[in-house]
Scaffold this active site. Structure first.
Site, PDB file in Angstrom:
ATOM      1  N   LYS A  49     -25.724   9.784   8.499  1.00 31.35           N
ATOM      2  CA  LYS A  49     -26.305  10.858   9.309  1.00 31.35           C
ATOM      3  C   LYS A  49     -26.308  10.499  10.789  1.00 31.35           C
ATOM      4  CE  LYS A  49     -29.183  12.469   5.484  1.00 31.35           C
ATOM      5  NZ  LYS A  49     -30.508  12.439   4.842  1.00 31.35           N
TER       6      LYS A  49
ATOM      7  N   GLN B   1     -36.237  10.167   5.312  1.00 29.74           N
ATOM      8  CA  GLN B   1     -35.308   9.908   4.215  1.00 29.74           C
ATOM      9  C   GLN B   1     -36.094   9.676   2.927  1.00 29.74           C
ATOM     10  OE1 GLN B   1     -31.876  10.025   4.306  1.00 29.74           O
ATOM     11  NE2 GLN B   1     -32.035   9.819   2.088  1.00 29.74           N
TER      12      GLN B   1
ATOM     13  N   ASP C  76     -35.016  19.377   8.187  1.00 28.65           N
ATOM     14  CA  ASP C  76     -34.676  19.405   6.761  1.00 28.65           C
ATOM     15  C   ASP C  76     -35.065  20.736   6.120  1.00 28.65           C
ATOM     16  OD1 ASP C  76     -33.219  17.268   5.758  1.00 28.65           O
ATOM     17  OD2 ASP C  76     -34.951  15.942   5.617  1.00 28.65           O
TER      18      ASP C  76
END
Length: 293
Positions: free
Chosen positions: A53, A97, A120
């Site tokens: 990422k 994460q 997200d």
């Protein structure tokens, strides 16, 4: 044979568009978008995902840092770190994460992220906006699936979409997206306790497999000519492979590809789109595209 939906190629298109927008944003006098990534512990898979990422962010001109904490960090300490990032106006997006250690409530942590920094798309406010069809951050994997369909010229209006899986990360938000005006699919959501699953999947014009079981969707579960989107990524033992394993999806690819009209491979299908749409969300966070109360 089914036509392959090339997620790598389509993700490259999205990333190129994001890069061009970031360059224009910076040339207009703004600082580059900034993404803060929180990693707790030393899970090799999580660390690999985070590296992917942050590397992708750098390639499109998005600044990022990985805030790496030991597994001993308390929930209160992690929440305090998120509060600090929330208050820092130099931070546009915050990504935690997953998974987190068992002693930390993931839901409480994700809900602590400011909705306008929730790239997200997991915060209840963003989930509610998605359900109501209002603008907000959409989880990257469902958004990526819609981009795959759109950019492949696959019609969704009036089509029957069957989503196998009901997670808050993929299944539920994807079902909501498919119902939005302009997409206009008719949606059935199935899961591990659905009775006679194959009878339902065979009715699908668009079949999405997101159940987390290797090769679970077999050819007899797929209608001739259907569009098959495989979200799964599973490790299976393979002594012939240098690593001793290989990655497969939730779909029995070789058999289903003989029957489907379109299909995504694993790897190289949905996966690259997830990162591409995360980058786009981060750009939108910097641009304040969505108005929050």
């Amino acid at each position: 044979m089914a036509q392959i939906i090339d997620g790598k190629a389509i993700a490259a298109q999205v990333r190129a568009e994001v890069k061009a927008e970031v360059e224009a944003w910076v040339q207009a006098g703004h600082r580059p978008p900034y993404l803060a990534v929180i990693l707790v512990g030393d899970n090799p898979a999580s660390a690999s995902y985070v590296r992917g990422k942050t590397k992708a962010a750098a390639e499109v001109g998005i600044a990022s840092d990985t805030l790496h904490f030991d597994t001993s960090i308390s929930e209160a300490e992690l929440l305090a770190e998120i509060a600090r990032l929330n208050d820092d106006e130099g931070v546009d997006g915050i990504l935690v994460q997953l998974p987190l250690p068992d002693h930390i409530d993931s839901g409480r942590v994700l809900n602590a992220i400011r909705p306008d920094k929730d790239v997200d798309g997991f915060h209840p406010i963003n989930a509610g906006r998605l359900l109501l069809g209002e603008p907000g951050f959409v989880p990257a994997t469902p958004a990526g699936i819609l981009e795959l369909l759109r950019r492949s010229g696959i019609e969704t209006t009036g089509k029957h979409a069957v989503v196998v899986g009901r997670s808050n990360i993929v299944g539920r938000p994807l079902a909501a997206l498919l119902l939005h005006r302009g997409i206009d699919a008719t949606v059935t959501v199935c899961h591990s306790r659905t009775r006679d699953l194959a009878a339902l999947t065979r009715t699908a014009d668009i079949l999405v497999a997101a159940i987390g079981r290797p090769r679970y969707i077999t050819a007899d579960m797929v209608r001739e000519g259907a569009v098959v989107i495989d979200v799964g990524i599973n490790r299976v033992d393979d002594p012939s492979h240098p690593r001793g394993y290989r990655l497969v999806g939730d779909v029995d690819f070789e058999a289903v590809a003989e029957k489907a009209g379109w299909i995504t491979p694993v790897p190289g299908g949905v996966g690259p789109m997830t990162i591409a749409l995360l980058l786009r969300n981060t750009l939108y966070a910097a641009q304040r595209r969505y108005a929050y109360p």
